[in-house]
Design an enzyme around this catalytic site. Structure first.
Site, PDB file in Angstrom:
ATOM      1  N   HIS A  96       0.798  -1.222   0.000  1.00  0.00           N
ATOM      2  CA  HIS A  96       0.000   0.000   0.000  1.00  0.00           C
ATOM      3  C   HIS A  96       0.832   1.273   0.000  1.00  0.00           C
ATOM      4  CE1 HIS A  96      -4.187  -1.386   0.502  1.00  0.00           C
ATOM      5  NE2 HIS A  96      -3.666  -2.411   1.148  1.00  0.00           N
ATOM      6  N   LYS A 137      -8.493  13.568   5.511  1.00  0.00           N
ATOM      7  CA  LYS A 137      -7.647  12.386   5.420  1.00  0.00           C
ATOM      8  C   LYS A 137      -6.589  12.459   6.510  1.00  0.00           C
ATOM      9  CE  LYS A 137      -6.833  13.334   1.137  1.00  0.00           C
ATOM     10  NZ  LYS A 137      -6.818  12.227   0.190  1.00  0.00           N
ATOM     11  N   ARG A 138      -5.952  11.346   6.750  1.00  0.00           N
ATOM     12  CA  ARG A 138      -4.864  11.274   7.722  1.00  0.00           C
ATOM     13  C   ARG A 138      -3.820  12.359   7.429  1.00  0.00           C
ATOM     14  NH1 ARG A 138      -0.095   8.238   7.164  1.00  0.00           N
ATOM     15  NH2 ARG A 138      -0.964   7.252   5.289  1.00  0.00           N
ATOM     16  N   LYS A 164       0.659  14.062   1.881  1.00  0.00           N
ATOM     17  CA  LYS A 164      -0.718  14.377   1.481  1.00  0.00           C
ATOM     18  C   LYS A 164      -0.925  15.878   1.303  1.00  0.00           C
ATOM     19  CE  LYS A 164      -2.569  10.198   3.657  1.00  0.00           C
ATOM     20  NZ  LYS A 164      -3.188   9.531   2.500  1.00  0.00           N
ATOM     21  N   THR A 190      -8.785   6.133  -1.582  1.00  0.00           N
ATOM     22  CA  THR A 190     -10.173   5.738  -1.824  1.00  0.00           C
ATOM     23  C   THR A 190     -11.115   6.897  -1.527  1.00  0.00           C
ATOM     24  OG1 THR A 190     -10.299   4.774   0.402  1.00  0.00           O
ATOM     25  CG2 THR A 190      -9.829   3.278  -1.424  1.00  0.00           C
ATOM     26  N   LYS A 206     -14.820   8.055  -3.198  1.00  0.00           N
ATOM     27  CA  LYS A 206     -16.039   8.332  -2.436  1.00  0.00           C
ATOM     28  C   LYS A 206     -16.602   9.705  -2.796  1.00  0.00           C
ATOM     29  CE  LYS A 206     -14.065   5.497   1.150  1.00  0.00           C
ATOM     30  NZ  LYS A 206     -13.069   5.526   2.218  1.00  0.00           N
TER      31      LYS A 206
END
Length: 828
Positions: free
Chosen positions: A364, A559-560, A565, A667, A671
């Site tokens: 991942h 998100k985390r 990110k 993901t 969504k």
């Protein structure tokens, strides 16, 4: 029970559900109308639904056993399940009947659902993917089991105090868990520490005895996982740690009361918290123990189940498929070898052949720190027998490498499972990703780009040796939760035009393309979106005391928290917008509400400081009279599945802005798009494939590509971007000077130093392109008809991104499993 009552343990009609609910209040919970609480009503509802799962569940297991089906065992450190009630009602097709039953009692089903606490079993996309996969396996009638840890306190409950993240225990089990069935009779020993005695027996066989161990017991807790409108109910089995000896009476009698329970406390720490802070040696040791604890118990359970029907291991690989969800469970490969060789007395060669045939490995991440390495000393201390096994696996593997590349010592060093010290006297490490690759017959990435990077850049030597072992399985999401459950208004609108077949075949959404030019349909679409945005605005007002305008663009990044990110880039953009509005107060800049959410790992200082910065920016922006009517910024605390189910349907813009080449898939991007939000993002992870599906004109892409990042990296100078961009320079200077932290003007300087001196993920390099792309977003949003057309096209193109498709590919290409049709139950 009087004869006029329906069969209320099984009945699916409103009257049966009402009777069952009332009986559980009285006989299971012992409450009446004077003492009943909201928690009692939720628990009675959950037990009523569980009654309708139990017989299907038992019948499913009997059917799998009867046909001797090949089973899939999904090993994951996380299962981010969210609330179970709503999902179970959807999959059982009971929403309408249960709402009617509750209405007949003067109750609102939605209020009952809101009482449920999110299961604290995961943190981010890894765990949510695992939950989606379980849903799809049951819906596709595949014999699947999830295995993980029953964390008593989850990761943590996030509070924001003074703008900073404060971690508190997530006591999600405080009120019990009505969905699970605890199995105290299903206990397996898990051993740690000790020593290995190796000797040759009378037959000339080498024997390894693992002696003087500290033992912990793993106890099973099962949760039913129903498929959508099928009779199949699969199992999520989670393990809790139990002491082999709860209480030392001799120490208690001697007056040492703390020592009397010390063994119990130390043993059961293993299943207390998800991802303990591993900045300390003790944290690393606990995390390794967690990973081994759950795979050891799971593999013993798998072998137990197999041996109920088989006397030898000749068919083991024909009946067992084990999928490793990332590198965390990779120690399972060494453990299965230990069990087969030491306990089941198989020869090494047969055991290894079975092990490779059973295991599949999903990677991942390409980030080096997430590929997991454990020091040889730590594994030797905690799992001494496994260190022997790993060294033997590595020895035999390197013999194969040398056979094909006899003079290439550098290749052997690169591929070795054991990483030698970089400097004399340094530590040796076990590369767990290498162990997973060597010990699995399938290795997959989770998006086309990610899989390509794995093959080209991360593991090219392994691809050269095992060219058929590597493949791609692009992630997916379950449309049952992420559209039908979380966005009922949009679900009803879609079904009114194309039917509801999309719930099991998401490709049917393609029929929405025929309605893009229907003005009436677009108007209804906007009405649904507006209702969802009003609901989100209400949430923001409750949580943050900030008034968000539903007419503004809801720009969302949830998100985390992690540098790659790039929440920092989003924060810089908010400041740049703030400056532009202040400098041009009469301009026609579109109103925008920027919404952040996500948790930072307790030991990740810069990620936690980023949260503090976002909140500091929000404090200034939301109170400035020149900007507060046109720009809002909020950080919603304690992001989890239930919060996502409220945020995503009300979002206009989905921020997927990680540095290209670093996000394996994502993901959240799927969504948001499935719920009609447009994506602004880089060509990273599944964004690449989303663009292919929706078309260039229906997504906002900016920034460097993965290849361009690689080309720029050796000569990247973040300061050159700072000096060359006046807008960017002003933003960074404001942070550095303490504009957003007047009481401590230096508090955010670690962030500005990081951006100017390191900027590991090229925030500054991509900022100008991000700014211009956001201008295009604003321009399109002013044309509501065009924005709506693009939103509809996004939803229509999401068929590929169903987890049903992903699971079919795993089943066909990796597991070799087949659907098993479970007949309706025979009611007694």
């Amino acid at each position: 029970m009087s004869n006029d009552k329906p069969d209320y343990y099984h009945g699916m009609d409103a009257q049966s559900l009402k009777w069952s609910f009332q009986d559980h209040l009285e006989f299971s919970l012992a409450v009446n109308r004077h003492t009943v609480t909201d928690l009692d009503r939720f628990t009675a509802t959950a037990l009523t639904v569980r009654d309708r799962l139990i017989e299907r569940w038992m019948n499913t297991q009997d059917t799998y056993h009867g046909v001797d089906a090949k089973r899939v065992y999904y090993l994951s450190m996380e299962f981010l399940m969210g609330r179970t009630l709503g999902n179970s009602l959807v999959n059982l097709d009971l929403e309408g009947e249960f709402a009617e039953a509750m209405s007949g009692l003067g109750l609102e089903l939605e209020n009952i659902r809101a009482v449920e606490w999110d299961a604290g079993l995961g943190n981010g996309g890894l765990g949510r993917l695992a939950a989606c996969f379980l849903d799809s396996m049951a819906t596709l009638q595949l014999p699947g089991y999830g295995y993980g840890i029953r964390y008593e306190y989850g990761i943590f409950h996030q509070r924001i105090k003074g703008g900073s993240q404060v971690e508190q225990p997530d006591n999600w089990l405080r009120n019990g868990n009505p969905w699970e069935i605890s199995r105290p009779q299903r206990l397996f020993p898990v051993r740690f520490y000790g020593r290995v005695l190796q000797y040759t027996d009378r037959r000339g066989q080498i024997v390894n005895e693992w002696l003087d161990t500290d033992d912990v017991m793993a106890m099973a807790h099962d949760t039913p996982i129903p498929g959508y409108k099928t009779n199949n109910v699969n199992t999520l089995r989670l393990w809790s740690a139990k002491a082999t000896r709860d209480f030392d009476f001799s120490q208690f009698n001697a007056g040492d009361y703390i020592a009397a329970v010390r063994s119990k406390t130390e043993s059961e720490t293993i299943s207390k918290v998800l991802y303990p802070n591993d900045n300390r040696v003790s944290g690393k040791e606990l995390r390794l123990k967690q990973e081994y604890f759950f795979v050891c118990a799971s593999l013993q359970d798998i072998i137990r189940r197999y041996k109920k029907k088989h006397d030898s291991f000749d068919e083991f690989a024909d009946k067992v498929a084990i999928q490793l969800n990332d590198t965390h469970p990779a120690i399972a490969i060494a453990e299965l070898m230990r069990l087969l060789v030491d306990r089941e007395k198989l020869q090494w060669e047969q055991a290894w052949e079975l092990t490779v045939a059973c295991f599949g490995y999903t990677n991942h991440t390409v980030l080096p720190e997430a590929l997991e390495k454990w020091s040889v000393d730590l594994i030797g201390k905690v799992l001494p027998r496994h260190l022997f096994v790993i060294y033997e696996i590595n020895h035999r593997f390197l013999m194969q490498v040398r056979a094909t590349h006899p003079s290439d010592q550098a290749r052997c060093e690169r591929m070795s499972i054991i990483e030698e010290p970089a400097t004399p006297g340094g530590e040796k490490y076990v590369r767990m990703a290498h162990l997973a690759i060597v010990g699995s017959h399938s290795v997959n990435g989770v998006s086309a780009l990610h899989s390509d990077i794995l093959k080209r850049e991360v593991f090219p030597d392994f691809v050269d040796m095992y060219p058929n072992r590597f493949n791609n399985k692009t992630n997916g999401i379950t449309q049952r939760r992420w559209l039908k459950l979380c966005n009922p208004g949009l679900s009803r609108l879609i079904s009114s035009r194309i039917g509801d077949g999309w719930a099991t075949n998401l490709d049917e959404l393609k029929a929405l393309h025929e309605h893009v030019d229907d003005a009436g349909f677009r108007e209804e679409w906007r009405e649904v979106k507006h209702e969802n945005k009003v609901a989100l605005a209400d949430l923001i007002e409750r949580e943050k005391k900030v008034l968000a305008d539903p007419e503004s663009i809801f720009d969302v990044q949830i998100k985390r928290l992690h540098d790659y990110k790039r929440q920092l880039m989003n924060a810089l953009h908010v400041i740049a917008l703030y400056n532009e509005i202040r400098e041009n107060p009469t301009s026609d800049i579109i109103s925008r509400t920027v919404i952040f959410g996500g948790k930072a790992a307790p030991g990740y200082a810069r990620a936690k400081l980023t949260i503090r910065l976002v909140n500091a920016i929000a404090e200034v922006v939301n109170k400035d009279p020149l900007t507060r009517d046109r720009l809002k910024c909020v950080f919603l605390p304690n992001y989890n599945v239930s919060l996502a189910e409220l945020i995503i349907p009300g979002s206009d813009l989905s921020e997927q802005i990680s540095q290209a080449g670093k996000e394996a898939s994502g993901t959240g991007n799927m969504k948001f798009a499935l719920n009609g939000a447009l994506t602004i993002g880089t060509l990273d992870g599944a964004n690449v494939e989303i663009r292919e599906e929706v078309g260039d004109e229906n997504i906002f892409i900016f920034g460097l590509t993965a290849d361009e990042v690689d080309e720029l990296q050796p000569r990247y100078d973040p300061k050159s971007y700072y000096t060359g961009d006046e807008r960017l320079r002003q933003v960074i200077d404001m942070i550095h000077a303490g504009y957003f932290s007047p009481l401590d003007r230096e508090v955010f300087r670690p962030i500005t130093r990081f951006l100017l001196e390191e900027d590991s993920f090229m925030v500054l390099a991509d900022f100008a392109a991000y700014w211009e792309c956001q201008r295009e977003v604003a321009r399109v949003f002013t044309d509501r008809e065009e924005w709506t057309r693009r939103a509809i096209r996004n939803v229509a193109a999401m068929g590929k991104f169903s987890s049903d498709r992903t699971i079919r590919e795993y089943s066909d290409d990796v597991w070799g499993t087949r659907s098993v049709d479970v007949s309706p139950t025979n009611r007694r």
